[in-house]
Motif scaffolding. Structure first.
Motif, PDB file in Angstrom:
ATOM      1  N   SER A  19     -58.294 -34.624 -24.327  1.00  0.00           N
ATOM      2  CA  SER A  19     -57.042 -34.147 -24.915  1.00  0.00           C
ATOM      3  C   SER A  19     -56.208 -33.465 -23.841  1.00  0.00           C
ATOM      4  CB  SER A  19     -57.341 -33.196 -26.069  1.00  0.00           C
ATOM      5  OG  SER A  19     -58.196 -32.174 -25.609  1.00  0.00           O
ATOM      6  N   GLY A  20     -55.028 -33.068 -24.221  1.00  0.00           N
ATOM      7  CA  GLY A  20     -54.144 -32.389 -23.276  1.00  0.00           C
ATOM      8  C   GLY A  20     -53.627 -33.301 -22.176  1.00  0.00           C
ATOM      9  N   ILE A  21     -53.483 -34.580 -22.492  1.00  0.00           N
ATOM     10  CA  ILE A  21     -52.964 -35.527 -21.497  1.00  0.00           C
ATOM     11  C   ILE A  21     -51.467 -35.257 -21.310  1.00  0.00           C
ATOM     12  CG2 ILE A  21     -52.607 -37.974 -21.002  1.00  0.00           C
ATOM     13  CD1 ILE A  21     -55.010 -38.468 -22.933  1.00  0.00           C
ATOM     14  N   PRO A  22     -50.983 -35.194 -20.071  1.00  0.00           N
ATOM     15  CA  PRO A  22     -49.572 -34.878 -19.840  1.00  0.00           C
ATOM     16  C   PRO A  22     -48.643 -35.813 -20.597  1.00  0.00           C
ATOM     17  CG  PRO A  22     -50.766 -35.009 -17.769  1.00  0.00           C
ATOM     18  CD  PRO A  22     -51.708 -35.395 -18.826  1.00  0.00           C
ATOM     19  N   ARG A  23     -47.629 -35.220 -21.203  1.00  0.00           N
ATOM     20  CA  ARG A  23     -46.635 -35.984 -21.933  1.00  0.00           C
ATOM     21  C   ARG A  23     -45.650 -36.590 -20.955  1.00  0.00           C
ATOM     22  NH1 ARG A  23     -46.583 -36.016 -27.046  1.00  0.00           N
ATOM     23  NH2 ARG A  23     -48.577 -36.331 -27.883  1.00  0.00           N
ATOM     24  N   PRO A  49     -37.728 -32.356 -31.799  1.00  0.00           N
ATOM     25  CA  PRO A  49     -38.924 -33.134 -31.410  1.00  0.00           C
ATOM     26  C   PRO A  49     -38.678 -34.637 -31.480  1.00  0.00           C
ATOM     27  CG  PRO A  49     -39.259 -31.959 -33.496  1.00  0.00           C
ATOM     28  CD  PRO A  49     -37.957 -31.487 -32.948  1.00  0.00           C
ATOM     29  N   THR A  50     -37.636 -35.037 -32.209  1.00  0.00           N
ATOM     30  CA  THR A  50     -37.356 -36.466 -32.310  1.00  0.00           C
ATOM     31  C   THR A  50     -36.956 -37.051 -30.958  1.00  0.00           C
ATOM     32  OG1 THR A  50     -36.517 -35.956 -34.490  1.00  0.00           O
ATOM     33  CG2 THR A  50     -36.107 -38.163 -33.688  1.00  0.00           C
ATOM     34  N   HIS A  51     -36.411 -36.203 -30.080  1.00  0.00           N
ATOM     35  CA  HIS A  51     -36.007 -36.701 -28.762  1.00  0.00           C
ATOM     36  C   HIS A  51     -37.152 -37.418 -28.075  1.00  0.00           C
ATOM     37  CE1 HIS A  51     -32.600 -33.523 -28.407  1.00  0.00           C
ATOM     38  NE2 HIS A  51     -32.338 -34.488 -29.263  1.00  0.00           N
ATOM     39  N   ARG A  52     -38.339 -36.773 -28.148  1.00  0.00           N
ATOM     40  CA  ARG A  52     -39.469 -37.391 -27.475  1.00  0.00           C
ATOM     41  C   ARG A  52     -39.802 -38.737 -28.091  1.00  0.00           C
ATOM     42  NH1 ARG A  52     -43.922 -33.833 -25.885  1.00  0.00           N
ATOM     43  NH2 ARG A  52     -44.873 -33.801 -27.942  1.00  0.00           N
ATOM     44  N   LEU A  53     -39.718 -38.796 -29.417  1.00  0.00           N
ATOM     45  CA  LEU A  53     -40.008 -40.044 -30.115  1.00  0.00           C
ATOM     46  C   LEU A  53     -39.048 -41.140 -29.658  1.00  0.00           C
ATOM     47  CD1 LEU A  53     -42.324 -40.027 -31.975  1.00  0.00           C
ATOM     48  CD2 LEU A  53     -40.789 -39.825 -33.922  1.00  0.00           C
ATOM     49  N   VAL A  54     -37.789 -40.769 -29.597  1.00  0.00           N
ATOM     50  CA  VAL A  54     -36.776 -41.740 -29.179  1.00  0.00           C
ATOM     51  C   VAL A  54     -37.047 -42.182 -27.749  1.00  0.00           C
ATOM     52  CG1 VAL A  54     -34.337 -42.051 -28.642  1.00  0.00           C
ATOM     53  CG2 VAL A  54     -35.017 -40.904 -30.749  1.00  0.00           C
ATOM     54  N   PHE A  60     -50.066 -45.547 -24.123  1.00  0.00           N
ATOM     55  CA  PHE A  60     -50.772 -45.062 -25.314  1.00  0.00           C
ATOM     56  C   PHE A  60     -51.286 -43.639 -25.082  1.00  0.00           C
ATOM     57  CE2 PHE A  60     -54.817 -44.667 -27.651  1.00  0.00           C
ATOM     58  CZ  PHE A  60     -54.344 -44.826 -28.938  1.00  0.00           C
ATOM     59  N   ALA A  61     -51.890 -43.416 -23.892  1.00  0.00           N
ATOM     60  CA  ALA A  61     -52.456 -42.099 -23.597  1.00  0.00           C
ATOM     61  C   ALA A  61     -51.370 -41.036 -23.572  1.00  0.00           C
ATOM     62  CB  ALA A  61     -53.199 -42.141 -22.263  1.00  0.00           C
ATOM     63  N   THR A  62     -50.244 -41.340 -22.954  1.00  0.00           N
ATOM     64  CA  THR A  62     -49.201 -40.330 -22.846  1.00  0.00           C
ATOM     65  C   THR A  62     -48.524 -40.101 -24.189  1.00  0.00           C
ATOM     66  OG1 THR A  62     -47.436 -39.544 -21.433  1.00  0.00           O
ATOM     67  CG2 THR A  62     -47.231 -41.781 -22.205  1.00  0.00           C
ATOM     68  N   ARG A  63     -48.495 -41.133 -25.022  1.00  0.00           N
ATOM     69  CA  ARG A  63     -47.888 -40.966 -26.332  1.00  0.00           C
ATOM     70  C   ARG A  63     -48.752 -40.081 -27.215  1.00  0.00           C
ATOM     71  NH1 ARG A  63     -46.984 -44.108 -31.801  1.00  0.00           N
ATOM     72  NH2 ARG A  63     -49.174 -44.586 -31.890  1.00  0.00           N
ATOM     73  N   PRO A  85     -44.340 -32.913 -13.316  1.00  0.00           N
ATOM     74  CA  PRO A  85     -43.682 -33.729 -14.331  1.00  0.00           C
ATOM     75  C   PRO A  85     -43.636 -35.208 -13.968  1.00  0.00           C
ATOM     76  CG  PRO A  85     -42.087 -32.409 -13.131  1.00  0.00           C
ATOM     77  CD  PRO A  85     -43.435 -31.937 -12.699  1.00  0.00           C
ATOM     78  N   TRP A  86     -43.932 -35.540 -12.735  1.00  0.00           N
ATOM     79  CA  TRP A  86     -43.867 -36.946 -12.336  1.00  0.00           C
ATOM     80  C   TRP A  86     -45.166 -37.676 -12.597  1.00  0.00           C
ATOM     81  CZ3 TRP A  86     -39.596 -39.577 -11.225  1.00  0.00           C
ATOM     82  CH2 TRP A  86     -38.445 -38.836 -10.939  1.00  0.00           C
ATOM     83  N   ALA A  87     -46.159 -36.968 -13.122  1.00  0.00           N
ATOM     84  CA  ALA A  87     -47.491 -37.561 -13.268  1.00  0.00           C
ATOM     85  C   ALA A  87     -47.430 -38.957 -13.891  1.00  0.00           C
ATOM     86  CB  ALA A  87     -48.374 -36.643 -14.112  1.00  0.00           C
ATOM     87  N   PHE A  88     -46.728 -39.053 -15.022  1.00  0.00           N
ATOM     88  CA  PHE A  88     -46.730 -40.336 -15.719  1.00  0.00           C
ATOM     89  C   PHE A  88     -46.161 -41.443 -14.849  1.00  0.00           C
ATOM     90  CE2 PHE A  88     -44.637 -43.501 -18.405  1.00  0.00           C
ATOM     91  CZ  PHE A  88     -45.751 -43.997 -19.033  1.00  0.00           C
ATOM     92  N   TRP A  89     -45.058 -41.129 -14.188  1.00  0.00           N
ATOM     93  CA  TRP A  89     -44.366 -42.187 -13.441  1.00  0.00           C
ATOM     94  C   TRP A  89     -45.135 -42.640 -12.222  1.00  0.00           C
ATOM     95  CZ3 TRP A  89     -41.014 -44.655 -16.096  1.00  0.00           C
ATOM     96  CH2 TRP A  89     -40.411 -43.997 -17.168  1.00  0.00           C
TER      97      TRP A  89
END
Ligand SMILES: Nc1ncnc2c1ncn2[C@@H]1O[C@H](COP(=O)(O)OP(=O)(O)OP(=O)(O)O)[C@@H](O)[C@H]1O
Ligand SMILES: [Mg+2]
Lengths: 445, 278
Positions: free
Chosen positions: A242-246, A271-276, A344-347, A180-184
């Motif tokens: 596709s399938g880039i980690p969120r 699902p709005t949580h992720r958007l926020v 952009f990629a993670t979004r 889960p830390w991939a993005f950071w």
């Protein structure tokens, strides 16, 4: 008056020459392939007449508006404007912070907000290169792409980092272990890789100026896109990745499961949580860009960028290393482009070369120019106006681009130096006086 | 006249542009803590000499050696571009003023202290974090700039855009900016051009104070003979890229070759040479 008439007559003459064949004669292939043509002098006359009348109107408007621009507003009005101007930035910031609260139910608006903020960030990043350092970069999207692909590829590669030392936990891990830390972890890596590409672009263009620099940076942007498009094995070519980690809230995934963020804070999943979260994430990234730019401007490096924009020769005579100054501007501008790309990629969770065309570079550059080169607030306003305006005109269908282009032209006539047309000094003795941008150079290199 | 070793020694400097020989086998020395004037008719090659000294041109041949007070020696013909200012400490002004017009007078002087501040800012890292050591260095830089603004009488206009200043102020600001780079040798290309009599007099005073109070050596290109004759310790005369005279102001003024060169070039200049300093 005679001058206006003369000018209008010349315009009409040019229109006549242009339209004579285009409108005056209509040709068509007949049923058996023969050429059928007929004249449309009526329409031609109407067009030429319209041009004649239009140029008179424009010339009159210019005379009428011209002096108005030079008139000094009363002190009271000016003071009010100044106060409003000072309050604008904090007001915008507070509004931005509240957007997810106000529009929680409107997914479309939240999405739009995220898009606008992405462009605000890109605009601020490019502003370092174009607005401060005066280096006209038409290939900025390349760094956006490098950031996005760096994140997508690194996050998915099974084992990119070798186990350097067995049993030594700090270096012995694969990207998958990031979980889960991939993005950071990969966000800074993407930024640094983009910065590296900024330097790689910077070297060959060190000696180029103006138009030549613009052409080479444009080509660079295309090269990156074409490489991505054609290097199928690595990038998936036109099919994209596709399938880039969120993204995760610092390790906590935004999923419905037991370990998800919603369960963690004890609210039902939406699902709005992720958007926020994405909204606040890009807001934070954009603000980081803004903070760094404002900070850098007041440091010797930032002053050297601006001095280089003003006069490169004088900089050299003062012992400023133009090479490192230029490269640092390219690198730092590119780094923020890379951050935006990783976001952009993670979004999206999916990227393909289609998202990184020249049109994106042009759009970001337009935002910087429209905002007033070098002005942080101006760039933010321009991004809101451009991206928001683009959505606003969606109802106009095929006329959207036409209206949009027209509005842009009018804006640039009205404010040739951009929305915010002055430069704030970075240091002052007695008082901070804004510098009219008619004095500020646009840079040539 | 002091017996100190010269700060700058130029030996057989030649600069060719294609077929044109702009400077031909020029040798001269500039005295330490002295004002050395480089004069000559239009197109004599004076600015070209400056461009060679300050690293804008790579000389076709010749040796240029600069020696600091502490004995450190620099071969200017081998050093290039920004390094001449950064390491050899040679600062210059330009024949056509080259300020940063969109930046304030103060900012112009801050840019001149770039290298000092850059080091203090830990190449921007310490600066980004707002380290106290950088803050102190920046305050010192502002004070130094303020000092020079006072010296040229521009404190009041410190926060105005340089491009908005009157012409004479711009000339002086450019000199102050060069001085903020803390040079050992200051090269001025026609600093009195376009100044009125009062401004010229103030300029002479400023240059003398730079020489006497700061102890900076000055190399001066100037057409205004009253300024040249009044403040120079030593004059080198150039014509068509060749040195035709070299010596004390009085001797140069009376040199028939100099008079002839100016007569050949321009009646007015010749009259000026003969009147100047008389
Ligand atoms: N970059 C260049 N390329 C070609 N020729 C040049 C170049 N720079 C100078 N020259 C030539 O060298 C000669 C000397 O020019 P320079 O500018 O040094 O004269 P100057 O003594 O400074 O004259 P002025 O008093 O008019 O400033 C001129 O003939 C000029 O045309
Ligand atoms: Mg000259």
């Amino acid at each position: 008056m005679a001058f206006i008439l003369k000018k209008a007559a010349i315009s009409a003459l040019v229109a006549l020459g242009l339209f004579f064949l285009m409108i005056g004669i209509r040709t068509e292939a007949g049923s058996s392939g023969q050429l059928i043509y007929w004249t449309r002098f009526g329409e031609l006359a109407a067009m030429v007449g319209a041009v004649f009348a239009g140029s008179i109107v424009i010339e009159l408007l210019r005379r009428w508006i011209g002096p108005v621009g030079g008139v000094e507003l009363p002190a009271g009005v000016r003071a009010t404007f100044a106060t409003l101007g000072r309050l604008l930035a904090p007001a915008l910031l507070i509004f931005a912070l509240l957007v997810p609260v106000i529009f929680y139910k409107e997914r479309y608006l939240l999405d739009l907000g995220i898009l606008v903020l992405t462009y605000v960030m890109l605009g601020w990043g490019l502003n370092i290169v174009v607005g401060l350092a005066g280096l006209l970069d038409l290939g900025y999207v390349a760094f956006y792409a490098v950031g996005a692909y760096s994140y997508a590829l690194l996050a998915q590669s099974p084992l990119p980092l070798p186990h350097l030392v067995d049993g030594f936990p700090f270096v012995a891990f694969s990207m998958e272990q990031l979980g889960p830390w991939a993005f950071w972890v990969l966000l800074p890596v993407s930024g640094l890789l983009a910065a590296l590409w900024g330097v790689i672009l910077g070297f060959p263009v060190l000696r180029l100026r103006g138009d030549y620099l613009a052409i080479v940076t444009l080509a660079f942007g295309e090269i990156i896109r074409l490489v991505i498009l054609n290097w199928q094995d690595l990038t998936g070519g036109p099919n994209g990745i596709s399938g880039i980690p969120r993204p995760t809230v610092f390790g906590i995934p935004l999923t419905p499961g037991e370990h998800g963020f919603a369960a963690m804070i004890g609210v039902p999943f939406s699902p709005t949580h992720r958007l926020v979260f994405l909204f606040y994430l890009i807001l934070a990234l954009a603000l980081l860009t803004n903070w760094a730019t404002i900070r850098l401007r007041r440091l010797p490096i930032g002053r050297a960028w601006e001095a280089m924009r003003e006069d490169e020769v004088a900089c050299r005579a003062l012992g400023i290393n133009i090479t490192t100054t230029k490269l640092s501007a390219f690198a730092i501008g590119a780094m923020f482009g890379g951050f935006a790309g990783a976001f952009f990629a993670t979004r999206q969770g999916f990227i393909s070369p289609e998202s990184f065309t020249f049109q994106e570079s042009a759009l970001v550059l337009a935002i910087v120019v429209l905002g007033g080169m070098g002005s942080q607030l101006g760039v933010a306003l321009a991004a809101i106006a451009m991206i928001g305006g683009f959505e606003l005109f969606r109802g106009l269908d095929q006329f959207r681009m036409l209206v949009f282009g027209g509005v842009m032209v009018l804006l640039m006539i009205w404010r040739p130096r951009g929305l915010i047309g002055h430069r704030a000094p970075t240091v002052f003795l007695q008082k901070r006086t804004e510098i009219s941008s008619s004095l500020v150079k646009e840079g040539h290199g | 006249m002091t017996t100190e070793a010269p700060i700058l020694a130029i030996d057989r400097l030649t600069m060719r542009f294609g077929g044109i020989v702009a400077v031909n086998e020029l040798s001269f020395t500039a005295g330490r803590r002295q004002i050395t004037a480089l004069i000559g008719p239009n197109g004599a090659g004076k600015t070209t000499v400056f461009n060679c000294i300050t690293g804008f041109y790579r000389p076709s041949s010749g040796v240029m050696q600069l020696v600091h007070d502490d004995g450190a020696a620099f071969r200017l013909d081998r050093l290039h571009d920004f390094r001449i200012c950064k390491y050899a400490k040679v600062a210059r002004t330009f024949q056509n003023i080259r300020l940063f017009p969109g930046m304030t007078a103060l900012e112009n002087l801050m840019v001149a202290q770039h290298n000092t501040l850059m080091r203090a800012s830990g190449f921007s890292l310490l600066g980004l974090l707002g380290a106290p050591s950088f803050r102190a260095a920046e305050r010192a830089a502002i004070d130094f700039a303020r000092h020079w603004l006072e010296r040229i009488g521009l404190t009041e206009r410190a926060d105005d855009a340089a491009g908005n200043l009157p012409y004479g102020d711009q000339r002086r600001l450019e000199i102050a900016r060069a001085m903020c780079a803390r040079p050992a040798l200051l090269c001025l290309d026609e600093p009195a051009a376009g100044l009125n009599a009062n401004e010229s007099a103030a300029l002479s005073e400023l240059l003398l104070s730079i020489r006497d109070d700061v102890g900076t050596s000055i190399l001066l290109i100037e057409h205004d003979m009253s300024v040249v004759m009044e403040i120079s310790d030593h004059i080198v005369v150039l014509d068509h890229g060749v040195k035709i005279a070299d010596g004390a102001p009085r001797a140069v003024r009376d040199d028939p070759k100099v008079v002839a060169a100016y007569l050949g070039a321009d009646e007015e200049d010749a009259a000026q040479v003969m009147e100047g300093g008389a």
